[in-house]
Write a protein that holds these residues in place. Structure first.
Motif, PDB file in Angstrom:
ATOM      1  N   LEU A  95      38.524  51.184  44.510  1.00 55.03           N
ATOM      2  CA  LEU A  95      38.452  49.784  44.133  1.00 55.03           C
ATOM      3  C   LEU A  95      38.141  48.949  45.372  1.00 55.03           C
ATOM      4  CD1 LEU A  95      41.602  49.193  41.860  1.00 55.03           C
ATOM      5  CD2 LEU A  95      39.265  49.700  41.136  1.00 55.03           C
ATOM      6  N   VAL A  96      37.392  47.884  45.182  1.00 60.24           N
ATOM      7  CA  VAL A  96      37.236  46.865  46.223  1.00 60.24           C
ATOM      8  C   VAL A  96      38.088  45.670  45.807  1.00 60.24           C
ATOM      9  CG1 VAL A  96      35.681  45.239  47.342  1.00 60.24           C
ATOM     10  CG2 VAL A  96      34.943  47.595  46.956  1.00 60.24           C
ATOM     11  N   ILE A  97      38.991  45.248  46.688  1.00 59.96           N
ATOM     12  CA  ILE A  97      39.884  44.131  46.402  1.00 59.96           C
ATOM     13  C   ILE A  97      39.755  43.096  47.516  1.00 59.96           C
ATOM     14  CG2 ILE A  97      42.293  43.417  46.092  1.00 59.96           C
ATOM     15  CD1 ILE A  97      42.910  46.155  44.991  1.00 59.96           C
TER      16      ILE A  97
ATOM     17  N   ARG B 222      42.157  54.596  45.243  1.00 56.81           N
ATOM     18  CA  ARG B 222      41.886  54.386  46.657  1.00 56.81           C
ATOM     19  C   ARG B 222      41.311  52.978  46.804  1.00 56.81           C
ATOM     20  NH1 ARG B 222      38.350  59.608  47.983  1.00 56.81           N
ATOM     21  NH2 ARG B 222      37.740  59.269  45.805  1.00 56.81           N
ATOM     22  N   VAL B 223      41.705  52.286  47.857  1.00 59.07           N
ATOM     23  CA  VAL B 223      41.459  50.844  47.928  1.00 59.07           C
ATOM     24  C   VAL B 223      40.713  50.465  49.197  1.00 59.07           C
ATOM     25  CG1 VAL B 223      42.534  48.562  48.001  1.00 59.07           C
ATOM     26  CG2 VAL B 223      43.542  50.365  46.579  1.00 59.07           C
ATOM     27  N   HIS B 224      39.601  49.758  49.008  1.00 57.08           N
ATOM     28  CA  HIS B 224      38.949  49.033  50.103  1.00 57.08           C
ATOM     29  C   HIS B 224      39.469  47.595  50.019  1.00 57.08           C
ATOM     30  CE1 HIS B 224      36.091  52.170  51.191  1.00 57.08           C
ATOM     31  NE2 HIS B 224      35.689  52.258  49.944  1.00 57.08           N
TER      32      HIS B 224
ATOM     33  N   GLU C  21      28.367  48.710  45.456  1.00 56.37           N
ATOM     34  CA  GLU C  21      27.502  49.891  45.466  1.00 56.37           C
ATOM     35  C   GLU C  21      27.758  50.768  46.686  1.00 56.37           C
ATOM     36  OE1 GLU C  21      22.749  51.008  45.866  1.00 56.37           O
ATOM     37  OE2 GLU C  21      23.382  48.924  45.612  1.00 56.37           O
ATOM     38  N   ARG C  22      27.747  50.172  47.859  1.00 56.28           N
ATOM     39  CA  ARG C  22      27.866  50.957  49.089  1.00 56.28           C
ATOM     40  C   ARG C  22      29.267  51.557  49.258  1.00 56.28           C
ATOM     41  NH1 ARG C  22      23.766  49.542  52.803  1.00 56.28           N
ATOM     42  NH2 ARG C  22      21.849  49.354  51.555  1.00 56.28           N
ATOM     43  N   LEU C  23      30.281  50.871  48.764  1.00 53.56           N
ATOM     44  CA  LEU C  23      31.644  51.371  48.888  1.00 53.56           C
ATOM     45  C   LEU C  23      32.055  52.236  47.697  1.00 53.56           C
ATOM     46  CD1 LEU C  23      33.345  48.151  50.320  1.00 53.56           C
ATOM     47  CD2 LEU C  23      32.633  50.203  51.566  1.00 53.56           C
ATOM     48  N   LYS C  24      31.103  52.481  46.799  1.00 56.33           N
ATOM     49  CA  LYS C  24      31.297  53.404  45.671  1.00 56.33           C
ATOM     50  C   LYS C  24      32.508  53.018  44.813  1.00 56.33           C
ATOM     51  CE  LYS C  24      29.096  57.366  47.929  1.00 56.33           C
ATOM     52  NZ  LYS C  24      28.539  56.587  49.051  1.00 56.33           N
ATOM     53  N   ALA C  25      32.643  51.723  44.561  1.00 52.31           N
ATOM     54  CA  ALA C  25      33.789  51.222  43.798  1.00 52.31           C
ATOM     55  C   ALA C  25      33.514  51.289  42.300  1.00 52.31           C
ATOM     56  CB  ALA C  25      34.095  49.783  44.200  1.00 52.31           C
ATOM     57  N   VAL C  26      34.568  51.544  41.528  1.00 48.51           N
ATOM     58  CA  VAL C  26      34.444  51.522  40.068  1.00 48.51           C
ATOM     59  C   VAL C  26      34.745  50.134  39.514  1.00 48.51           C
ATOM     60  CG1 VAL C  26      35.004  53.963  39.824  1.00 48.51           C
ATOM     61  CG2 VAL C  26      36.847  52.258  39.734  1.00 48.51           C
TER      62      VAL C  26
END
Length: 301
Positions: free
Chosen positions: A184-186, A211-213, A229-234
């Motif tokens: 996830l990107v938060i 797993r968290v960005h 896209e680049r951080l492969k987040a769902v």
């Protein structure tokens, strides 16, 4: 390996890391439950390593059930061996109100030593989900209300942000290496007064197996699709304790949701305040509290 004689040799035994994986209770908490309260009594190898039976694991699960119903850990022992018909005290009958009051007072007085003690004590005795629901989220919400017109509010806010940022960052570093869940990107929205809500959301997400960005500041609106896209987040989760400006909510966020290949979710008071304006858009209103938001995100995904 030497075990107590009353356990048959074919009884399966589990090391503490496996018990932690099975129950979601970290090893520090398991050891605290044993040493301070005698809630569990694992076997020991000759070298002192703990080994748990299936009965121990079931007991840990019952402990979690009582804690999640609002029972203080100090009162769980007397309830564990009672018949199932015994009802737990109602939520709020425990010591959470006192802990919340003490933590808020520690922030207001900038007493970092006291704040550290309260934080570590809660995490040692209770699962992260319980700490978020009963302690951290209510304290942040309460402080944000009091900070509206309080002298020294900015100093208190930045002190708490710094305190949590360090501890959440360390926790995420280790959890990201151990979790196998999706990324996830938060982050927070532009007008959020700080990262408190996204720090809490990151704790809730990590505890749920993601797993968290955690991005410490908002990006330009056009860079979020690239980040996802680049951080492969769902999913992308944006947080705020504020209403945020009307143009962002009514135009930019709906447009961003259309551009993203993954869900865009809002967490924090902004999700409640702006619910009516975003209801007919692709922006997902995850909820005001971080733990409810992450649960809603899991259902959405």
């Amino acid at each position: 390996m030497t075990l107590q004689a009353n356990h048959p040799s074919d009884t399966p035994l589990y090391p503490i890391r496996e018990v932690s994986r099975l129950t979601g209770v970290n090893a520090v908490t398991l050891r605290a439950w044993e040493r301070r309260y005698g809630l569990i009594r694992p076997q020991r190898t000759p070298k002192g390593h703990r080994l748990y039976t299936r009965e121990d694991i079931e007991r840990i699960e019952r402990i979690l059930q009582w804690l999640n119903r609002g029972v203080p850990v100090s009162q769980v022992t007397e309830l564990l061996d009672q018949p199932e018909r015994v009802e737990a005290p109602p939520p709020g009958a425990g010591d959470w109100p006192e802990q919340r009051q003490q933590m808020a007072a520690a922030v207001e007085s900038l007493d970092l030593e006291r704040l550290e003690g309260l934080y570590q004590q809660a995490l040692a005795l209770y699962p992260m989900a319980t700490c978020l629901e009963e302690l951290l989220t209510p304290v942040v919400a309460s402080l944000e209300e009091s900070w509206e017109e309080q002298l020294g509010a900015c100093l208190q806010r930045r002190t708490l942000e710094s305190f949590l940022r360090t501890r959440v960052g360390t926790r995420l570093y280790h959890a990201n290496r151990g979790n196998n869940g999706p990324w996830l990107v938060i982050s927070h929205l532009p007008e959020a007064k700080g990262p408190l809500w996204d720090l809490l959301a990151a704790l809730a997400a990590s505890d749920a197996g993601y797993r968290v960005h955690l991005l410490d500041g908002p990006l330009p609106i056009g860079e979020w699709p690239l980040a996802a896209e680049r951080l492969k987040a769902v999913a992308l989760v944006l947080c705020s304790g504020q209403a945020e400006r009307a143009d962002l909510v009514r135009r930019q966020l709906p447009r961003l949701a259309e551009q993203l290949a993954v869900p865009l979710g809002l967490c924090g008071p902004v999700a409640r305040i702006r619910a009516a304006e975003l209801e007919a858009t692709r922006v997902t209103l995850l909820g005001e509290t971080p733990q409810a938001a992450i649960q809603a995100l899991g259902e959405r995904l």
